[in-house]
Scaffold this motif. Structure first.
Motif, PDB file in Angstrom:
ATOM      1  N   ARG A 130     -25.579  67.710 -60.832  1.00  0.00           N
ATOM      2  CA  ARG A 130     -25.165  69.093 -61.099  1.00  0.00           C
ATOM      3  C   ARG A 130     -26.248  70.141 -60.907  1.00  0.00           C
ATOM      4  O   ARG A 130     -26.751  70.749 -61.842  1.00  0.00           O
ATOM      5  CB  ARG A 130     -24.644  69.194 -62.536  1.00  0.00           C
ATOM      6  N   VAL A 140     -26.824  73.279 -60.279  1.00  0.00           N
ATOM      7  CA  VAL A 140     -26.586  74.731 -60.248  1.00  0.00           C
ATOM      8  C   VAL A 140     -27.924  75.474 -60.284  1.00  0.00           C
ATOM      9  O   VAL A 140     -28.931  74.934 -60.717  1.00  0.00           O
ATOM     10  CB  VAL A 140     -25.734  75.199 -61.457  1.00  0.00           C
ATOM     11  N   ARG A 179     -29.695  77.640 -62.319  1.00  0.00           N
ATOM     12  CA  ARG A 179     -29.454  77.929 -63.727  1.00  0.00           C
ATOM     13  C   ARG A 179     -29.681  79.389 -64.102  1.00  0.00           C
ATOM     14  O   ARG A 179     -29.019  79.912 -64.987  1.00  0.00           O
ATOM     15  CB  ARG A 179     -30.338  77.028 -64.603  1.00  0.00           C
ATOM     16  N   VAL A 212     -22.724  82.691 -62.386  1.00  0.00           N
ATOM     17  CA  VAL A 212     -21.727  81.939 -61.620  1.00  0.00           C
ATOM     18  C   VAL A 212     -21.481  82.651 -60.287  1.00  0.00           C
ATOM     19  O   VAL A 212     -21.512  82.052 -59.218  1.00  0.00           O
ATOM     20  CB  VAL A 212     -20.412  81.839 -62.428  1.00  0.00           C
ATOM     21  N   ASN A 254     -24.400  82.379 -57.948  1.00  0.00           N
ATOM     22  CA  ASN A 254     -24.475  81.039 -57.367  1.00  0.00           C
ATOM     23  C   ASN A 254     -23.586  80.944 -56.130  1.00  0.00           C
ATOM     24  O   ASN A 254     -23.962  80.366 -55.118  1.00  0.00           O
ATOM     25  CB  ASN A 254     -24.033  79.987 -58.385  1.00  0.00           C
ATOM     26  N   ALA A 257     -25.501  80.321 -65.043  1.00  0.00           N
ATOM     27  CA  ALA A 257     -24.955  78.989 -64.803  1.00  0.00           C
ATOM     28  C   ALA A 257     -25.551  77.940 -65.743  1.00  0.00           C
ATOM     29  O   ALA A 257     -24.915  76.943 -66.049  1.00  0.00           O
ATOM     30  CB  ALA A 257     -25.173  78.594 -63.355  1.00  0.00           C
ATOM     31  N   LEU A 307     -23.313  77.095 -68.701  1.00  0.00           N
ATOM     32  CA  LEU A 307     -22.004  76.473 -68.527  1.00  0.00           C
ATOM     33  C   LEU A 307     -21.993  75.053 -69.086  1.00  0.00           C
ATOM     34  O   LEU A 307     -23.036  74.404 -69.176  1.00  0.00           O
ATOM     35  CB  LEU A 307     -21.643  76.406 -67.034  1.00  0.00           C
ATOM     36  N   GLN A 343     -20.247  73.274 -64.778  1.00  0.00           N
ATOM     37  CA  GLN A 343     -21.333  73.253 -63.799  1.00  0.00           C
ATOM     38  C   GLN A 343     -20.932  72.453 -62.560  1.00  0.00           C
ATOM     39  O   GLN A 343     -21.195  72.848 -61.433  1.00  0.00           O
ATOM     40  CB  GLN A 343     -22.603  72.653 -64.412  1.00  0.00           C
ATOM     41  N   GLN A 344     -20.248  71.328 -62.818  1.00  0.00           N
ATOM     42  CA  GLN A 344     -19.822  70.512 -61.693  1.00  0.00           C
ATOM     43  C   GLN A 344     -18.797  71.250 -60.842  1.00  0.00           C
ATOM     44  O   GLN A 344     -18.819  71.185 -59.617  1.00  0.00           O
ATOM     45  CB  GLN A 344     -19.243  69.188 -62.207  1.00  0.00           C
TER      46      GLN A 344
END
Ligand SMILES: Nc1ncnc2c1ncn2[C@@H]1O[C@H](COP(=O)(O)OP(=O)(O)OP(=O)(O)O)[C@@H](O)[C@H]1O
Ligand SMILES: [Mg+2]
Lengths: 246, 290
Positions: free
Chosen positions: A89, A91, A93, A97, A100, A129, A132, A137-138
């Motif tokens: 995962r 992301v 961070r 969102v 990203n 992110a 989350l 996140q996935q």
């Protein structure tokens, strides 16, 4: 090489200087899920890292939509239409969102399409992110791959550490991706869950392909799977290897 | 006293700028860049040399800044190509070697401390205003404004623009950033080029007051590193503050006759104190992030 999105021919891949994957040949047809199975340490992640350009390919060819990509740097492979959902995962961070998705957007990629697939992301679009939940996140990592307008997405153990209900939700999303015409190469610890949505499967052992055929052939057949994973050596680890069965 | 403080403020703005360049290089391309001031000095000397040859200053300035950018971009692309997979320590060591090399080349081309001092154009020396009987030159305002502009401008750029966000993504997860299609090498080299150009401008700003010889100017990197440490190689506003404080500290040291001749030691003292201060927490907080 007619019609295949991804095609590997006799590909060997190193980790550092250690050869891990040996002479793997593999094809993925458009709009299908192709499953890669194998025990821990079999070289599944290394295979995907090699396809994506994160690990060095020492021999063989990798073709994306008929064009060789094995000499490309990582970002060019992505721009050529290769999406990669890495293990763990990944992301960004500190970005929200929305950000990203923004940094990953290319071609016909559209944030609305991602939000349609994962409405929970839309609700949290301005959240960092890093805050989350694991499942979200996935979803974001999947969404990030989708928004880069890929021809194929490689997915490495997206179920890791997530509740079964979330895993099923993600599997549905993968089916939706396939519905959009995107091909998927899927590594999954829950073998039967993956075999349910997959068309073809490959099993790796010690970096080599030991099975290659339609998913039907091994679905639910824990004994056979176990044999592929570990060689012929019956123990009661069968259940483990077969994964959850429903 | 007030005079020295005003002088300190001028240096402060410049130190802040140098520190900001170090911090940005570290944050965006993960290199502690010891060669930065050397690169800027090279650009600045190319400019004055061209002026000595009779070129009008605007053209010389453009060529000098472009030269600084190119040299920096060259260093950046070398690091990307040959040291991309190496750790931060190795990359820092490479820039130390480059710093030494640039120093040697500069000495060769432009002469030593005693023989090589150039007359840099003093554009901003005219007084901006007077404070009591102390004249505040324009350079104070220019350097502070430039430093503030970089601090907040770059901050905004990183948070708001799509290039800025991509740079942030790259700095947080270099390999994943490439996995999502961010062209890391190209962005990194652009960052190096920008840093080289800004360093050249900064060196030009400070050169008239520091005597204008190559080694003094390229040696400013020690001050830059000390200032960057105040910002923990991460925070732009703290780095700005650190630069200004460093300038004031130096101005203060200059105003006291007994310690005046030791004021060059100030950056080293600051580095030592910060290292000691930070290391107290190190045991509890070894996880370090950029
Ligand atoms: N940097 C490295 N140098 C040498 N060997 C490595 C390196 N990284 C991983 N390996 C080895 O490569 C082999 C394959 O690892 P890989 O991560 O591809 O397996 P995997 O099939 O994805 O396993 P898992 O199911 O646990 O994720 C392992 O034996 C691992 O120990
Ligand atoms: Mg793995």
């Amino acid at each position: 090489m007619s019609g295949e999105v991804l095609s590997l021919k006799d590909v060997s891949i190193n980790r550092g200087d250690t050869p891990i994957v040996h002479d793997v040949s593999l094809t993925v047809a458009p709009g299908t899920v192709t499953v890669v199975l194998g025990a821990n340490g079999a070289g599944k992640t290394t295979l995907m890292d090699g396809i994506a350009g994160l690990a060095p390919v020492t021999s063989g060819t990798i073709q994306l939509d008929g064009a060789p990509i094995e000499k490309f740097p990582v970002y060019k492979r992505s721009q050529a239409g290769l999406g990669y959902v890495e293990q763990a995962r990944t992301v960004f961070r500190t970005l929200t969102v929305e950000q990203n998705l923004l940094v990953s957007r290319s071609g016909k990629g559209d944030a609305e399409k991602v939000y349609e697939l994962f409405p929970e992301l839309k609700k949290r679009r301005s959240l960092q992110a890093g805050h989350l939940s694991g499942g979200e996140q996935q979803m974001l990592v999947l969404g990030r791959a989708l928004i880069s307008d890929p021809k194929i997405i490689l997915i490495d153990e997206m179920s890791l550490g997530l509740a079964p209900v979330v895993v099923r939700r993600l599997m549905h999303a993968v089916k939706d991706l396939v519905g959009l015409g995107i091909a998927v190469l899927l590594i999954e610890q829950f073998a039967n869950l993956a075999l349910e949505i997959g068309a073809n499967a490959y099993v790796l052992r010690k970096g080599r392909v030991v099975f290659d055929g339609p998913c039907d052939e091994i679905r639910g057949d824990s004994e056979r799977l176990h044999e592929f994973y570990f060689g012929a050596m019956p123990t009661d680890a069968v259940v483990e290897a077969g994964g959850e069965n429903q | 006293m007030l005079n020295s403080l005003v002088a300190g403020l001028t240096s402060g703005g410049v130190y802040a700028l140098l520190g900001l360049c170090v911090v940005l290089t570290y944050r965006l391309v993960a290199v502690v860049n010891f060669a930065m001031a050397g690169v800027g000095t090279m650009g600045a000397f190319i400019m004055v040399s061209l002026m000595d040859l009779g070129l009008p200053w605007p053209i010389a300035l453009v060529i000098g800044v472009v030269a600084g950018s190119l040299l920096s971009a060259l260093i950046g692309s070398g690091l990307v190509r040959w040291f991309g997979e190496h750790d931060e320590r190795t990359k820092a060591a490479v820039t130390v070697a480059l710093f030494v090399a640039i120093g040697a080349i500069g000495l060769r081309l432009f002469g030593s401390t005693s023989t090589g001092a150039r007359r840099f154009p003093t554009v901003f020396d005219s007084p901006a205003f007077t404070l009591g009987d102390v004249v505040v030159p324009q350079s104070v305002l220019v350097s502070l404004a430039f430093a503030a502009l970089i601090t907040f401008g770059v901050g905004l750029m990183l948070a708001r623009t799509s290039v800025g966000l991509r740079l942030q993504a790259l700095s947080e997860r270099p390999s994943t950033a490439q996995v999502v299609g961010i062209p890391a090498p190209r962005l990194a080299i652009a960052v190096w080029a920008a840093i080289g150009g800004v360093s050249t401008l900064v060196i030009l700003l400070v050169a008239p007051r520091l005597g204008g010889d190559f080694s003094t100017l390229s040696g400013l990197v020690t001050t830059a590193l000390a200032v960057a440490m105040v910002g923990s190689f991460r925070s732009l506003p703290l780095t700005l503050l650190g630069g200004v404080l460093m300038g004031l500290l130096e101005g203060f040291a200059a105003s006291l006759d007994e310690i005046q001749k030791y004021r060059g030691v100030v950056p080293f003292l600051v580095i030592l104190v910060l290292l000691w201060w930070r290391s107290r927490n190190e045991v509890w907080d070894t996880a370090h992030s950029r």
